[in-house]
Motif scaffolding. Structure first.
Motif, short mmCIF file in Angstrom:
data_model
loop_
_atom_site.label_atom_id
_atom_site.label_comp_id
_atom_site.label_asym_id
_atom_site.label_seq_id
_atom_site.Cartn_x
_atom_site.Cartn_y
_atom_site.Cartn_z
N UNK A 1 0.96 -1.31 0.03
CA UNK A 1 0.06 -0.08 -0.05
C UNK A 1 0.66 1.44 0.22
N UNK A 2 2.09 1.32 -0.22
CA UNK A 2 3.02 2.19 0.27
C UNK A 2 2.92 3.23 -1.43
N UNK A 3 2.70 2.59 -2.37
CA UNK A 3 2.56 3.49 -3.59
C UNK A 3 1.21 4.04 -3.55
N UNK A 4 0.19 3.30 -2.92
CA UNK A 4 -0.93 4.18 -3.02
C UNK A 4 -0.84 5.47 -1.97
N UNK A 5 -0.30 5.29 -1.10
CA UNK A 5 0.22 6.75 -0.43
C UNK A 5 0.76 7.88 -0.81
N UNK A 6 1.56 7.43 -1.85
CA UNK A 6 2.48 8.42 -2.57
C UNK A 6 1.40 9.61 -2.92
N UNK A 7 0.57 9.07 -3.94
CA UNK A 7 -0.24 10.01 -4.61
C UNK A 7 -1.70 10.26 -3.68
N UNK A 8 -2.19 9.23 -3.23
CA UNK A 8 -3.41 9.37 -2.39
C UNK A 8 -3.48 10.22 -1.44
N UNK A 9 -2.46 10.21 -0.39
CA UNK A 9 -2.34 11.41 0.58
C UNK A 9 -2.32 12.52 0.15
N UNK A 10 -1.40 12.83 -0.86
CA UNK A 10 -1.45 14.18 -1.67
C UNK A 10 -2.81 14.57 -2.22
N UNK B 1 -7.07 1.19 -13.84
CA UNK B 1 -7.45 -0.12 -13.44
C UNK B 1 -7.05 -1.29 -14.34
N UNK B 2 -7.29 -1.23 -15.63
CA UNK B 2 -7.00 -2.50 -16.40
C UNK B 2 -5.48 -2.82 -16.42
N UNK B 3 -4.65 -1.74 -16.61
CA UNK B 3 -3.09 -1.98 -16.64
C UNK B 3 -2.79 -2.69 -15.33
N UNK B 4 -3.09 -1.86 -14.25
CA UNK B 4 -2.73 -2.43 -12.80
C UNK B 4 -3.29 -3.73 -12.79
N UNK C 1 -4.26 8.96 -11.39
CA UNK C 1 -3.81 7.42 -12.02
C UNK C 1 -2.76 6.84 -11.11
N UNK C 2 -2.10 7.65 -10.01
CA UNK C 2 -1.05 7.10 -9.23
C UNK C 2 -1.89 6.29 -8.18
N UNK C 3 -3.08 6.60 -8.00
CA UNK C 3 -3.88 5.73 -6.97
C UNK C 3 -4.53 4.53 -7.68
N UNK C 4 -5.26 4.97 -8.79
CA UNK C 4 -5.91 3.94 -9.60
C UNK C 4 -5.12 2.66 -9.94
N UNK C 5 -3.93 2.84 -10.84
CA UNK C 5 -3.31 1.69 -11.28
C UNK C 5 -2.69 0.95 -10.12
N UNK C 6 -2.04 1.38 -9.02
CA UNK C 6 -1.39 0.65 -7.94
C UNK C 6 -2.37 -0.20 -7.18
N UNK C 7 -3.65 0.62 -6.88
CA UNK C 7 -4.44 0.05 -6.10
C UNK C 7 -5.25 -1.34 -6.84
#
Length: 494
Positions: A83-92, A246-249, A291-297
């Motif tokens: 979940x680290x990557x989700x936090x990068x853009x999600x928290x911003x 979403x699809x690429x992730x 996109x930085x939340x959608x893909x990694x999640x």
């Protein structure tokens, strides 16, 4: 279809709903990832019928996976490494007043990836089962050896620490009566240990108690500063920017989840890097790009579905959550592997059908209830971790109703705390406890068939191929250090 018919029974549907709610609620709490969620709630399902327990378990599994994204976005505190990557853009995004959109794209992305991943699980697993049925004892022994090497070499900062953790797990797995000679091993003369240490006690001790002690020792006593959030929603522009990630992730996550030690960390980072490269809004990355939340999640949740392929078809866990789920199967005396689909067909298809149902329930629950989940994050830390220790103790005691289990739970909890203190990864220990006795059984069976000849450990093309991969994994750091790095240095100088 029979699996769906069983899940749709009123009581079973209620259990799926309860599993989803509990899984999300516990998964949302800071510092608690899906593996710990499943380990902590494992004893809750202990007194149920297997079918009902696994329907509830599917909800807990996917609910725990989703809950981590809420913590990452609103608190910048990832429940686990994936979940680290989700936090990068999600928290911003949350700090920029777009918490609702970040939570919505995480919830819908989880649903899309979970649905596609579960569908791929249905399509691919029977073929893996057909392959697994053709394997002999030497092939299984080689595959388990690969699982040991993969989880110790690929995960964590140090291979030595990985092997120490694996050794601890194998040692715990040896406790009990030797299945061949009937001799007691490492029981210290305690009769209750003759049956071995229950895997549920190990999982709850190492994950729940160890993590609770560690987090309680490091976090402040005051409630966390939670970013306020309304009901999640997405505008037309957000939908347009989210559906491709979403699809690429999903495409990144599922294959990595199915690989030994593939995990969710690599595909989430790959997804983030891909979205950063393909985006039409590069200036937003690092400041809150959706996109930085959608893909990694999506990659994270597709990976969760992928881990079930080798776990159900071969009995190999590829991450911590799958290892704890394997412990759940064993607690019911059910052995995952190729014969599972033959002996327990109804149970397997109920489990897979309940993954579809649980995934849909998650979406219907999480979009309207996000503000309620956010309030859970304001629970004062002392109450939270005291509660975790209480439920962990109750659950461990309920397994065998033996006071000794509470002593073992505390000992294993302190071991889990020490492992985190000295940087030892937890997964190799859990894999060692679960797969150690099975690897020993297959290895000894292979040697018995060959009259004690070591050549008996090599059965055919599959074991040859697996041993080749093991040699490659072990030698790669040396090749990288003495061949690849000097070549790069030479090219850079030229």
């Amino acid at each position: 279809m029979q699996g769906f018919a069983d899940v749709m029974a009123p009581l079973n549907l209620l259990l799926a709903l309860v599993g989803v709610v509990i899984g999300t609620a516990v998964g949302v709490l800071p510092g608690i990832g899906p593996a710990m969620t499943v380990a902590l709630l494992l004893p809750v399902t202990y007194g149920m019928e297997p079918v009902q327990a696994f329907i509830m378990f599917a909800g807990i599994f996917y609910g725990g996976m989703y809950g981590g994204s809420t913590t990452s976005i609103l608190l910048n505190t990832p429940g686990e490494s994936s979940s680290v990557v989700t936090a990068i853009e999600g928290n911003k995004m949350a700090k920029a007043g777009r918490a609702a959109q970040a939570l919505a794209t995480a919830a819908i992305g989880s649903f899309v990836a979970g649905t596609i991943g579960t569908l791929l699980l249905v399509l691919i697993t029977p073929f893996v089962v057909d392959f697994a049925v053709s394997l002999g004892a030497p092939d299984y022994f080689a595959l388990m050896l690969l699982a040991f090497i993969a989880v110790t070499s690929v995960l964590g900062s140090s291979r030595v620490r990985g092997f120490i953790s694996l050794l601890l797990g194998l040692t715990i797995g040896l406790v009990g009566i030797d299945s061949v000679s009937g001799q007691q091993r490492l029981t210290l003369g305690i009769p209750q240990l003759a049956d071995g240490i229950d895997v549920v006690v190990v999982a709850v001790g190492i994950f729940a108690v160890g993590e609770a002690l560690w987090v309680a020792a490091h976090l402040r006593r005051k409630p966390a500063e939670v970013i306020p959030v309304g009901r999640p929603w997405m505008g037309r522009k957000d939908w347009k920017r989210s559906w491709k990630p979403w699809l690429r992730g999903t495409a990144f996550g599922f294959p990595f989840g199915a690989l030994p030690a593939g995990g969710a960390e690599i595909p989430t980072f790959l997804s983030y890097a891909t979205e950063k490269r393909l985006t039409k809004h590069p200036e937003e990355f690092g400041k809150g790009a959706i996109e930085g939340v959608a893909g990694p999640e999506a990659a994270n949740n597709a990976s969760a579905a992928g881990t079930l392929v080798p776990m159900l078809a071969i009995g190999l866990p590829t991450n911590a959550t799958a290892a704890v789920m394997l412990a759940a199967f064993q607690s019911y005396g059910i052995q995952p592997g190729p014969l599972l689909f033959e002996r327990e067909a109804s149970l397997v298809w109920v489990l897979i059908a309940s993954l579809f149902v649980g995934n849909l329930l998650l979406l219907l629950l999480n979009l309207p209830l996000a503000p309620a989940w956010a309030k859970l994050l304001q629970i004062p830390r002392p109450y939270l971790y005291a509660g975790i220790l209480f439920f962990a103790s109750m659950g461990a005691y309920a397994v065998n109703a033996q006071p000794l289990d509470l002593f073992l739970l505390l000992t294993l909890g302190l071991l889990g705390f020490a492992m985190r203190r000295f940087g030892l990864p937890v997964l190799p220990l859990i894999v060692g406890v679960i797969l150690g006795p099975r690897a020993e059984l297959q290895g000894r069976r292979s040697l018995q068939l060959s009259g004690g000849e070591l050549s008996g450990l090599v059965g055919g093309p599959v074991s040859y191929s697996v041993y080749a991969v093991i040699v490659l994994v072990l030698l790669w750091p040396l090749v990288h250090r003495f061949v690849v790095s000097p070549l790069r240095a030479r090219n850079a100088a030229a």
